[in-house]
Design an enzyme around this catalytic site. Structure first.
Site, mmCIF file in Angstrom:
data_model
loop_
_atom_site.group_PDB
_atom_site.id
_atom_site.type_symbol
_atom_site.label_atom_id
_atom_site.label_comp_id
_atom_site.label_asym_id
_atom_site.label_seq_id
_atom_site.Cartn_x
_atom_site.Cartn_y
_atom_site.Cartn_z
ATOM 1 C CB CYS A 113 -73.903 33.821 -54.138
ATOM 2 S SG CYS A 113 -73.771 32.174 -53.445
ATOM 3 C CG HIS A 249 -74.465 36.655 -51.172
ATOM 4 N ND1 HIS A 249 -75.595 35.864 -51.124
ATOM 5 C CD2 HIS A 249 -73.409 35.792 -51.126
ATOM 6 C CE1 HIS A 249 -75.236 34.598 -51.049
ATOM 7 N NE2 HIS A 249 -73.912 34.519 -51.049
ATOM 8 C CG ASN A 279 -74.630 31.465 -49.115
ATOM 9 O OD1 ASN A 279 -75.482 31.854 -49.906
ATOM 10 N ND2 ASN A 279 -73.343 31.452 -49.398
HETATM 11 N N1 ACO Z 1 -67.072 22.685 -37.553
HETATM 12 C C1 ACO Z 1 -65.936 22.591 -36.826
HETATM 13 N N2 ACO Z 1 -64.721 22.780 -37.364
HETATM 14 C C2 ACO Z 1 -64.662 23.051 -38.674
HETATM 15 C C3 ACO Z 1 -65.811 23.164 -39.481
HETATM 16 C C4 ACO Z 1 -67.054 22.964 -38.876
HETATM 17 N N3 ACO Z 1 -68.220 23.049 -39.545
HETATM 18 N N4 ACO Z 1 -65.424 23.468 -40.741
HETATM 19 C C5 ACO Z 1 -64.087 23.547 -40.734
HETATM 20 N N5 ACO Z 1 -63.639 23.292 -39.476
HETATM 21 C C6 ACO Z 1 -62.260 23.280 -39.015
HETATM 22 C C7 ACO Z 1 -61.263 23.091 -40.127
HETATM 23 O O1 ACO Z 1 -61.092 21.709 -40.416
HETATM 24 C C8 ACO Z 1 -60.024 23.708 -39.539
HETATM 25 O O2 ACO Z 1 -59.439 22.787 -38.667
HETATM 26 P P1 ACO Z 1 -57.825 22.652 -38.554
HETATM 27 O O3 ACO Z 1 -57.360 24.000 -38.070
HETATM 28 O O4 ACO Z 1 -57.637 21.553 -37.585
HETATM 29 O O5 ACO Z 1 -57.359 22.344 -39.941
HETATM 30 C C9 ACO Z 1 -60.561 24.872 -38.701
HETATM 31 O O6 ACO Z 1 -61.953 24.562 -38.467
HETATM 32 C C10 ACO Z 1 -60.454 26.225 -39.360
HETATM 33 O O7 ACO Z 1 -60.950 26.100 -40.686
HETATM 34 P P2 ACO Z 1 -60.949 27.334 -41.677
HETATM 35 O O8 ACO Z 1 -61.464 26.861 -43.004
HETATM 36 O O9 ACO Z 1 -59.630 28.013 -41.609
HETATM 37 O O10 ACO Z 1 -62.042 28.270 -40.989
HETATM 38 P P3 ACO Z 1 -62.429 29.742 -41.359
HETATM 39 O O11 ACO Z 1 -62.275 30.597 -40.187
HETATM 40 O O12 ACO Z 1 -61.804 30.189 -42.649
HETATM 41 O O13 ACO Z 1 -63.993 29.624 -41.626
HETATM 42 C C11 ACO Z 1 -65.550 29.511 -43.435
HETATM 43 C C12 ACO Z 1 -64.452 28.783 -42.671
HETATM 44 C C13 ACO Z 1 -66.701 29.779 -42.494
HETATM 45 C C14 ACO Z 1 -66.008 28.609 -44.563
HETATM 46 C C15 ACO Z 1 -65.019 30.864 -43.983
HETATM 47 O O14 ACO Z 1 -63.786 30.674 -44.620
HETATM 48 C C16 ACO Z 1 -65.964 31.506 -44.962
HETATM 49 O O15 ACO Z 1 -67.063 31.871 -44.620
HETATM 50 N N6 ACO Z 1 -65.547 31.694 -46.214
HETATM 51 C C17 ACO Z 1 -66.361 32.310 -47.238
HETATM 52 C C18 ACO Z 1 -67.362 31.312 -47.686
HETATM 53 C C19 ACO Z 1 -68.356 31.919 -48.623
HETATM 54 O O16 ACO Z 1 -68.639 33.078 -48.555
HETATM 55 N N7 ACO Z 1 -68.899 31.054 -49.460
HETATM 56 C C20 ACO Z 1 -69.974 31.351 -50.266
HETATM 57 C C21 ACO Z 1 -69.721 32.337 -51.382
HETATM 58 S S1 ACO Z 1 -71.168 32.548 -52.215
HETATM 59 C C22 ACO Z 1 -71.415 31.370 -53.413
HETATM 60 O O17 ACO Z 1 -71.212 31.620 -54.570
HETATM 61 C C23 ACO Z 1 -71.889 29.991 -53.041
#
Ligand code: ACO
Length: 322
Positions: A113, A249, A279
């Site tokens: 990214c 980004h 993304n």
């Molecule tokens: N729908 C519903 N529930 C979900 C989903 C979904 N799509 N995905 C995860 N959950 C659930 C999980 O299972 C978890 O359930 P549990 O509490 O029963 O275990 C709960 O939701 C919370 O999950 P978290 O992973 O703690 O959620 P978080 O608030 O951290 O959000 C997210 C997740 C959106 C992925 C966030 O952490 C994020 O955006 N991180 C950065 C990601 C990023 O920037 N990635 C790209 C970088 S760039 C590159 O190089 C590709």
């Protein structure tokens, strides 16, 4: 001394749109969960026979509509992509042939990214050292191909697209500075852990998928984006209120707002397209730039701070006058 300056921008999104409501029919998720955690409402997904080079090519044609350059003027092509059409030749070489460009250097850059920032840094250095006059700098991805569409923790985040800037030699900047960083110690937090020389059978059978420890990525991304943006401001002795636009980004609205808040940049000055694009990895920044140029927000002479973060981890910033 030569500087490089953006003379045109372009972008392309595949016509297929997948909304959060569509995804909720495929995996156990909901529009509210996705939108509240990420800011994403929809993403564009390439057709099964559409490749990264196809998207890049359309983005270049969109930039050509400016009338400010012709393919024959181009003497450097740098394509930032994680999802190349082929193992080799590079996407840049395939694109070069399609555009009828002959003999220019053409190569791909892989920094996930942050790839577009790596690409613009390289092209800027080619131009500053008089090794090129006019460069296509492209971010293009079919990231949907490396997503497990049964994994709700990753499939809701990504989309496909392409964006391009055309950099030209100039007596005045243009690009004032670029800063790049990487830290391979974080390689396992965000990866597709297979490839040509490792478990290639998973690539062949179509199970080369993105894995991510989202919470960890989130925390480190916010810190790194703030730090690299501050480096850009300090290198240019620029105050935050001199920045007309920040283009981050587009990974997650919460990462974007947290970074802007730490820097003291109001959200009215931040270009946000993740709601429409998801993304798109290396394509996200040039797609956001072109969107804001075309809708009239970004104008000639504006000061822009760009920052990106991706797998590796890799991250970077650019400070420029548009
Ligand atoms: N729908 C519903 N529930 C979900 C989903 C979904 N799509 N995905 C995860 N959950 C659930 C999980 O299972 C978890 O359930 P549990 O509490 O029963 O275990 C709960 O939701 C919370 O999950 P978290 O992973 O703690 O959620 P978080 O608030 O951290 O959000 C997210 C997740 C959106 C992925 C966030 O952490 C994020 O955006 N991180 C950065 C990601 C990023 O920037 N990635 C790209 C970088 S760039 C590159 O190089 C590709």
């Amino acid at each position: 001394m030569s500087f490089s300056k953006i003379i045109a921008t372009g972008s392309y999104l595949p016509t297929g749109v997948v909304t959060n409501y569509d995804l909720a029919k495929m995996v156990d998720t909901s529009h509210d969960w996705i939108y509240s955690r990420t800011g994403i409402e929809q993403r564009h997904i390439a057709h099964s026979d559409e490749t990264t080079c196809d998207l890049a090519e359309q983005a270049v044609y969109a930039a050509m509509e400016s009338g400010r350059f012709d393919a024959t003027d181009i003497d450097l092509i740098v394509v930032a992509t994680t999802t190349a059409d082929q193992v080799f030749p590079s996407t840049a070489c395939i694109l070069q042939e399609r555009l009828g460009i002959r003999n220019s250097p053409a190569f791909d850059v892989q920094a996930v990214c942050a790839g577009f920032l790596y690409a613009i840094d390289i092209a800027d250095k080619f131009i500053r050292t008089n090794c090129a006059n006019r460069a296509l700098v492209i971010g293009a991805e079919t990231f949907s191909r490396i997503i497990d569409w049964t994994d709700r923790t990753t499939c809701v985040l990504f989309g496909d697209g392409a964006g391009v800037v055309v950099l030209e030699a100039s007596g005045t900047p243009g690009i004032h500075s670029t800063h790049l960083r990487a830290n391979g110690a974080y390689k396992d937090l965000l990866s597709v852990p297979v490839g040509v020389s490792r478990n290639f059978d998973q690539v062949i059978n179509g199970s080369a998928y993105t894995q991510m420890q989202g919470g960890e990525v989130f925390k480190i991304a916010v810190k790194c984006m703030e730090q690299i943006a501050v480096e850009a401001l300090e290198a240019n002795e620029a105050a935050v209120d001199q920045v007309d636009w920040m283009i981050p980004h587009q990974a997650n609205t919460r990462i974007i707002t947290a970074t802007a808040k730490r820097l003291g940049i109001p959200m009215e000055k931040v270009i946000v397209t993740i709601n429409q694009h998801g993304n798109t990895s290396a394509a996200s920044i040039p797609l956001a730039l072109d969107t804001a140029v075309r809708d009239g927000r970004i104008k000639t002479g504006d000061t822009i701070l760009i920052e990106g973060f991706g797998g590796g981890f890799t991250w970077g910033s650019a400070f420029l006058t548009f």
